[in-house]
Write a protein that holds these residues in place. Structure first.
Motif, PDB file in Angstrom:
ATOM      1  N   ILE A  77      67.822  47.699  27.668  1.00  0.00           N
ATOM      2  CA  ILE A  77      67.468  49.362  28.650  1.00  0.00           C
ATOM      3  C   ILE A  77      66.463  48.727  29.777  1.00  0.00           C
ATOM      4  O   ILE A  77      65.646  48.969  29.333  1.00  0.00           O
ATOM      5  CB  ILE A  77      67.114  50.262  27.623  1.00  0.00           C
ATOM      6  CG1 ILE A  77      68.070  51.010  26.474  1.00  0.00           C
ATOM      7  CG2 ILE A  77      67.185  51.947  28.884  1.00  0.00           C
ATOM      8  CD1 ILE A  77      69.790  51.330  26.687  1.00  0.00           C
ATOM      9  N   ALA A  96      71.409  51.207  31.179  1.00  0.00           N
ATOM     10  CA  ALA A  96      70.870  52.453  31.190  1.00  0.00           C
ATOM     11  C   ALA A  96      71.217  53.749  30.929  1.00  0.00           C
ATOM     12  O   ALA A  96      71.542  53.348  29.288  1.00  0.00           O
ATOM     13  CB  ALA A  96      70.178  52.371  32.953  1.00  0.00           C
ATOM     14  N   THR A 116      63.289  47.602  25.211  1.00  0.00           N
ATOM     15  CA  THR A 116      63.460  49.356  26.639  1.00  0.00           C
ATOM     16  C   THR A 116      62.282  47.855  27.805  1.00  0.00           C
ATOM     17  O   THR A 116      61.021  47.605  27.401  1.00  0.00           O
ATOM     18  CB  THR A 116      63.382  49.685  26.936  1.00  0.00           C
ATOM     19  OG1 THR A 116      63.666  50.653  27.741  1.00  0.00           O
ATOM     20  CG2 THR A 116      62.089  51.054  26.396  1.00  0.00           C
TER      21      THR A 116
END
Length: 228
Positions: A77, A96, A116
Motif C-alpha cells: 500500500i 492504495a 506499507t
C-alpha cells in the motif's frame, strides 16, 4: 485422537519421550514425513514467559539462511515513487484506496504479507480489525511499515519469517520444506532458535525455553534440544 497408519508407524520409529540434538531430530522428522506432497517442517517452542504481560512479549523477524520454500504474495500500500519502487521490486499487488476498498468490501485476501509506507498507515488502520486476526496488519517491528519498500519486499521474497508468541506462550514457525534436506533445515532451525533466545525479555524469570518440538505437516512431533 485417532491417527492413520502412516502416522502410527512413524511414532514407532523413535522415542517420543527422548529429546534429540538438532541434526538427529531433523533426520527423524524427514524419515517420518510420509505424505505425498512436500511437507512443511515447523518449529514449536514453549517459553517460560507470561504472554499477558506487555514486557514479556517475544516477537521478531529474520531471513532464514535457506528461506521457507514458499513464495509469498506481497501486497504494498503506497503512492507515487514508492508505489513505482514496489512494482520494480517485484510486489504482487500495489495500490492504495482501491485495494483497501477491495479488502473491506470484497473480503479479498489473495496475499500473504502487507507492506506499507508510514504515511499510509492511517488508511490501513481503517481495516485493522480484519487484518489483525489474520496476522496481516503491517507493523514497524516486523519491517512491514517502512519507507524502504524495496528492501522489505526482497526480504519477504527471500524467506523472511516472523515469530511471535501466542496466547499459550508458544511460538509456531516454519523452517522450510522436507525437500530442503537435513543440512539446510538444521541451519534454518539454528538461526531461528538463536533469534528466539536472543529475544528473551529482561523481565523473564526461570527457565526461558521450556520445550521445543520439530514436526512435519502430517508427521509426529520430535523433541529437540534448545539451550537458553
Amino acid at each position: 485422537m485417532k491417527h492413520g497408519k502412516k502416522y502410527s508407524d512413524s511414532v514407532k520409529a523413535f522415542d517420543l519421550t527422548k529429546t534429540y540434538e538438532a541434526g538427529e531430530a531433523v533426520s527423524i522428522v524427514l524419515e517420518t514425513a510420509k505424505a505425498k506432497f512436500d511437507e512443511t517442517v515447523e518449529l514449536h517452542v514453549r517459553l517460560g514467559v507470561d504472554p499477558r504481560q506487555a514486557d514479556q512479549q517475544v516477537r521478531g523477524v529474520l531471513v532464514l539462511p535457506h528461506g521457507t520454500g514458499k513464495t509469498k504474495k506481497v501486497l504494498v500500500i503506497a503512492k507515487g515513487a514508492k508505489a513505482d519502487a514496489a512494482v520494480a521490486a517485484g510486489a504482487d499487488y500495489v495500490g492504495a484506496e482501491e485495494l483497501i476498498a477491495k479488502i473491506q468490501n470484497e473480503n479479498w485476501f489473495d496475499f500473504d504479507v502487507m507492506i506499507t509506507t508510514p504515511d499510509m498507515m492511517g488508511m490501513v488502520g481503517r481495516i485493522g480489525r480484519v487484518l489483525g486476526p489474520k496476522g496481516l496488519m503491517p507493523n514497524p517491528k516486523s519491517g512491514t511499515v517502512t519507507m524502504d519498500v524495496e528492501k522489505a519486499i526482497k526480504e519477504v521474497k527471500a524467506g523472511k519469517v516472523e515469530y511471535r508468541l501466542d496466547k499459550t506462550a508458544i511460538i509456531h514457525c516454519p523452517i522450510g520444506k522436507k525437500s530442503f534436506g537435513k543440512e539446510k533445515l538444521t541451519e534454518n532451525f539454528t538461526a531461528l532458535m538463536d533469534a528466539i533466545i536472543k529475544a528473551k525479555p529482561a523481565s523473564a524469570k526461570g527457565t526461558y525455553v521450556k520445550s521445543a518440538v520439530l514436526s512435519s505437516t502430517m508427521g509426529p512431533g520430535v523433541k529437540v534440544a534448545a539451550k537458553a
